[in-house]
Design an enzyme around this catalytic site. Structure first.
Site, PDB file in Angstrom:
ATOM      1  N   THR A  82      44.981  42.960  46.881  1.00  0.00           N
ATOM      2  CA  THR A  82      46.064  42.806  45.904  1.00  0.00           C
ATOM      3  C   THR A  82      46.294  44.103  45.127  1.00  0.00           C
ATOM      4  OG1 THR A  82      44.494  41.724  44.448  1.00  0.00           O
ATOM      5  CG2 THR A  82      46.006  40.317  45.693  1.00  0.00           C
ATOM      6  N   ASN A 131      40.084  44.317  46.440  1.00  0.00           N
ATOM      7  CA  ASN A 131      39.075  43.924  47.420  1.00  0.00           C
ATOM      8  C   ASN A 131      39.638  42.998  48.497  1.00  0.00           C
ATOM      9  OD1 ASN A 131      38.925  42.044  44.880  1.00  0.00           O
ATOM     10  ND2 ASN A 131      38.289  40.806  46.621  1.00  0.00           N
ATOM     11  N   ASN A 179      36.500  50.449  36.131  1.00  0.00           N
ATOM     12  CA  ASN A 179      37.440  49.379  36.440  1.00  0.00           C
ATOM     13  C   ASN A 179      38.829  49.821  36.024  1.00  0.00           C
ATOM     14  OD1 ASN A 179      38.555  46.682  36.917  1.00  0.00           O
ATOM     15  ND2 ASN A 179      36.457  45.953  36.822  1.00  0.00           N
ATOM     16  N   ASP A 229      33.322  43.204  45.854  1.00  0.00           N
ATOM     17  CA  ASP A 229      34.431  43.111  44.892  1.00  0.00           C
ATOM     18  C   ASP A 229      34.739  44.478  44.264  1.00  0.00           C
ATOM     19  OD1 ASP A 229      36.446  42.091  43.324  1.00  0.00           O
ATOM     20  OD2 ASP A 229      35.154  40.898  42.016  1.00  0.00           O
TER      21      ASP A 229
END
Lengths: 282, 551
Positions: B243, B263, B392, B306
């Site tokens: 995504t 992921n 992140n 992930d």
């Protein structure tokens, strides 16, 4: 219990003069209608079962729409349909929209399910819209000039409020009153102010935000101006918005048409949104 | 800004009936989006197309930063967590909450308009948090994504909705959390749901009409290039993830968008998706006009942990090994900071920044990780970085003055478990889970990385509960500003890492900061919890001379 007085009720209400008399007669008529409905044929309990078995799968158990079918509980365009029109949709289906015919329910079954739908809609009266909404739309975007300031479903101006869902959950007479004007007070965030700065600059715009020190006004071209109130020569609140009074501009028929457009095409309002708008959630 | 607008428009004076039809000036022009000099305005999520979050404002310096003061606090009406970076144009701030949008007076925080849309019921996982990272503006139109993956176009002058396009179908696990990106008259969006078995894509819509222009699927259709990296005769590609939940960056000279992907799905179960799983965990170089893929680079082939690659791909022009090059730099969730050639996609360099890292022995000369033999298991395998990543989505920043790349990182490990499950709508698709052991001593760091040497100039270890998700912004005076791990907004000297000032916001920040100016006064803004905070020097310090210069 659902109550469906005929159109004559609304006419009678409209004809009544004075607020007290109006609400009194409304009360009496609704009470009469209610008593009448207790003996009426429609069975909302049976209708509820029929709805759960045949309609809820697509329209949702509360009728507010699902993945496959629209909201039929709080959508004004559906609420404003007559029982006969709703029955016809159920009996014949809607070609091309995926709604099949439910004629197998029979007249009795359809009457019951319409009655139950009225319960879901929370309606206490049928809304009788007399105007021509197509003509109203033409006026809104044409000679009445509404769309120069107001937006409706993504088309129109920005300086005044978006009316896409205005026609939901508001009495027709309030719409009428707001259009013919003059308004009693400008809604918050829409008041026109006139300003003269220390340098003698004259400004006029809509007051969008204000505290004890700062006022932000928006001009009709959309630009904003932030003003330190202490540094102004003049800060005049006009008490009114940009909305002109249409009393002498629109005929009674044209007014009905614009109202019909606002109501018939209104988006449903989510109850949570309504609370936010009125400030009740704060 | 405001003053300038006034001179050029007739807010003024006489307004009468005929003026009602006036067409307002554009709020954000394509030219503003192309500028890499950010002063008064911050017209897009990352400020400019490069993604470097660098402001050219110079009022706040290492010498006076200690005198910063909080200016105003905005509390969002729906008490969700704010993850947005606000945009500011001509003194008006545009911000999203949970499905709703605000225009605020950027000098006072007072609401000018509020577009209300109820949050969507029945969503799962990330989408059910109703978070949103902000808006994009072009002309007088404002664009935002909703929790259920609709693209909304609002009139930026009123907040009224012009159109609403639902841009996913066939799988109700889709959601959206990002901010759109406007490029050449198109609005680009992505989705969330990569942990829930959706198939990722980047989609472009005509900015005027909302008509779809193109859609690039990040998991190829069987038979298309890249499909050989998925099992044959399987429909897992329909649930393969990849995504696109953060806005991309854009190089106008190359006319190329750089969009990053998340992921593969299911997250922890590689057995149902043998192969590299293109184009998950990648950066995609796309033609903005057609959506055609120019090149791709995959950071973590066949990811099992992930490690979304959705961190901002920052575009930098710098010398690399003695030659000027157009670079793309990314601090990746997998624990390495990467440098690519953004013209060709050639891998140039990867440097490990995670202090504890055990999934890869290193990155080979082609840019492919050399995996260890660790993998999620039925009984659980301790692997690092943790599922929250070595870093992140919180913003990194490249500083043109110090020539350093700053980013927040998290040093942590998780125990990853795997169990094969079937995809099901309405349920997440991790194929089991990742747990944090109480024995881990997790820490956040603010890192200063020198791409020229591949070395870290300094690392500033943070104190806190490691729950913060705050990014960084940097200034032309060499300051780096970020949300620290103890609910504070903090300013450090970018050259030395020395802390200069901090302010306790009392809520954990989950957002990236930005900077703007009004009437010659420079501000910083960052969201924490459900509030947005702004900071500036007191008016007594803001010299009149500086004021003149600003405009």
């Amino acid at each position: 219990l659902q109550i469906i007085p005929g159109a004559s009720v609304l006419k009678a209400v409209t004809a009544a003069r004075g607020r007290v008399r109006r609400s009194l007669s409304l009360f009496i008529l609704l009470a009469l209608a209610s008593a009448y409905k207790l003996h009426a044929q429609a069975d909302t309990i049976a209708g509820g079962k029929t709805f759960a078995a045949n309609c809820a799968g697509c329209h949702g158990s509360d009728g507010r729409g699902g993945e496959r079918a629209p909201n039929i509980a709080t959508a004004r365009n559906v609420m404003s349909l007559t029982d006969a029109e709703l029955s016809a949709f159920i009996r014949n289906g809607v070609t091309g929209a995926g709604m099949p015919s439910f004629s197998f329910l029979g007249d009795r079954g359809i009457t019951d399910v319409v009655a139950y739908l009225r319960v879901l809609q929370g309606k206490t009266s049928e809304i009788k819209v007399t105007g021509d909404d197509h003509a109203g739309r033409a006026l809104f975007f044409g000679s009445a000039g509404c769309s120069r300031c107001h937006m409706m479903h993504g088309e129109g101006g920005f300086i005044a409020s978006d009316l896409s869902d205005y026609g939901s959950g508001i009495a027709l007479e309030r719409i009428r009153g707001a259009i013919i004007g003059p308004e009693s007070t400008a809604p918050t965030g829409s008041e026109v102010v006139e300003v003269i700065t220390v340098r003698g600059e004259q400004l006029r715009g809509v007051l969008r935000s204000e505290d004890n020190f700062i006022a932000v006004i928006q001009a009709e071209d959309g630009s904003y101006r932030r003003l330190a109130k202490a540094a102004l020569k003049k800060f005049n609140r006009t008490g009114h918005s940009l909305m002109p009074a249409y009393k002498d501009t629109l005929s009674a028929k044209q007014l009905d048409d614009v109202i019909a457009y606002l109501v018939r095409s209104a988006d449903p309002i989510d109850p949570a949104t309504r609370r936010l708008r009125t400030g009740a959630a704060q | 800004m405001m003053r300038r607008l006034l001179r050029t428009t007739a807010l003024a004076a006489v307004c009468c009936a005929h003026a009602l039809h006036a067409q307002g000036a554009d709020i954000v022009t394509q030219e503003m989006l192309h500028s890499t000099t950010l002063r008064n305005n911050w017209p897009s999520y990352n400020g400019d197309y490069t993604g470097r979050r660098f402001t050219s404002l110079t009022q706040i310096t290492p010498a006076n930063a200690s005198q910063l003061q909080a200016q105003w606090v905005f509390h969002s009406r729906n008490a969700g967590i704010l993850e947005a970076t606000p945009l500011v144009v001509d003194g008006i701030m545009y911000l999203t909450g949970s499905n709703d949008a605000y225009a605020l007076d950027a000098a006072t925080g007072r609401i000018i308009w509020h577009h209300i849309r109820p949050v969507t019921q029945g969503l799962i996982d990330d989408a059910s948090g109703h978070i949103n990272r902000g808006v994009a503006i072009l002309g007088t139109r404002l664009y935002m994504q909703t929790d259920n993956a609709h693209l909304l176009c609002l009139d930026a002058r009123s907040g009224s909705m012009l159109w609403d396009v639902a841009y996913t179908k066939d799988n109700r696990n889709y959601g959206a959390t990002g901010a759109p990106l406007v490029v050449r008259g198109k609005v680009l969006v992505g989705t969330s749901g990569g942990d829930d078995g959706v198939r990722g894509f980047v989609a472009a819509f005509d900015a005027a009409t909302g008509k779809e222009a193109w859609r690039f699927w990040t998991v190829p259709t069987p038979g298309d290039p890249g499909s050989e990296t998925w099992p044959a005769n399987s429909d897992i590609y329909k649930h393969g993830g990849g995504t696109t939940w953060m806005p991309g960056t854009y190089d106008p000279a190359l006319n190329t968008i750089f969009w990053t992907t998340g992921n593969p799905s299911p997250d922890f179960d590689g057995s149902v998706r043998e192969g590299d799983n293109l184009y998950t965990n990648s950066v995609l170089a796309l033609d903005p006009d057609t959506g055609k893929l120019r090149w791709h680079y995959q950071f973590t082939p066949h990811d099992l942990n992930d490690y979304d690659a959705t961190e901002t791909p920052v575009l930098i022009d710098a010398d690399f090994k003695g030659h000027p090059r157009k670079l793309l730099m990314q601090a990746n969730r997998n624990g390495f900071v990467y440098i690519l050639d953004r013209t060709t996609g050639e891998f140039l360099q990867a440097t490990q920044f995670a202090q504890t890292q055990n999934w890869a022995k290193g990155i080979d000369s082609k840019g492919r990780p050399i995996r260890t033999d660790l993998a999620p298991s039925a009984e659980g395998t301790r692997m690092c970085p943790s599922y929250a990543g070595g870093t992140n989505w919180y913003s990194p920043t490249w500083n043109e003055r110090t020539r350093l790349f700053y980013f927040l990182s998290l040093d942590d490990c998780s125990v990853f478990r795997v169990k094969t499950q079937d995809f099901e709508e309405g349920r997440a698709f991790y194929s089991t889970g990742a747990a944090h052991l109480p024995t881990e001593h997790a820490h956040k760091y603010l890192n200063a990385y020198n791409p020229a040497t591949g070395k870290f100039v300094w690392r500033y270890e943070q104190t806190g509960d490691t729950r913060s998700f705050a990014g960084a912004v940097s200034t032309a005076t060499g300051l780096v500003l970020f949300g620290n791990d103890a609910q504070q907004f903090e300013v450090v000297d970018g050259t030395t890492g020395r802390s200069l000032w901090h302010f306790t916001m009392g809520q954990t920040p989950h957002a990236s900061p930005m900077s703007y100016a009004i009437d010659g006064r420079q501000y910083f803004a960052i969201a924490a919890g459900s509030d947005l905070f702004t900071f500036a020097l007191p008016p007594s310090i803001v010299a009149p001379r500086a004021k003149a210069k600003k405009n």
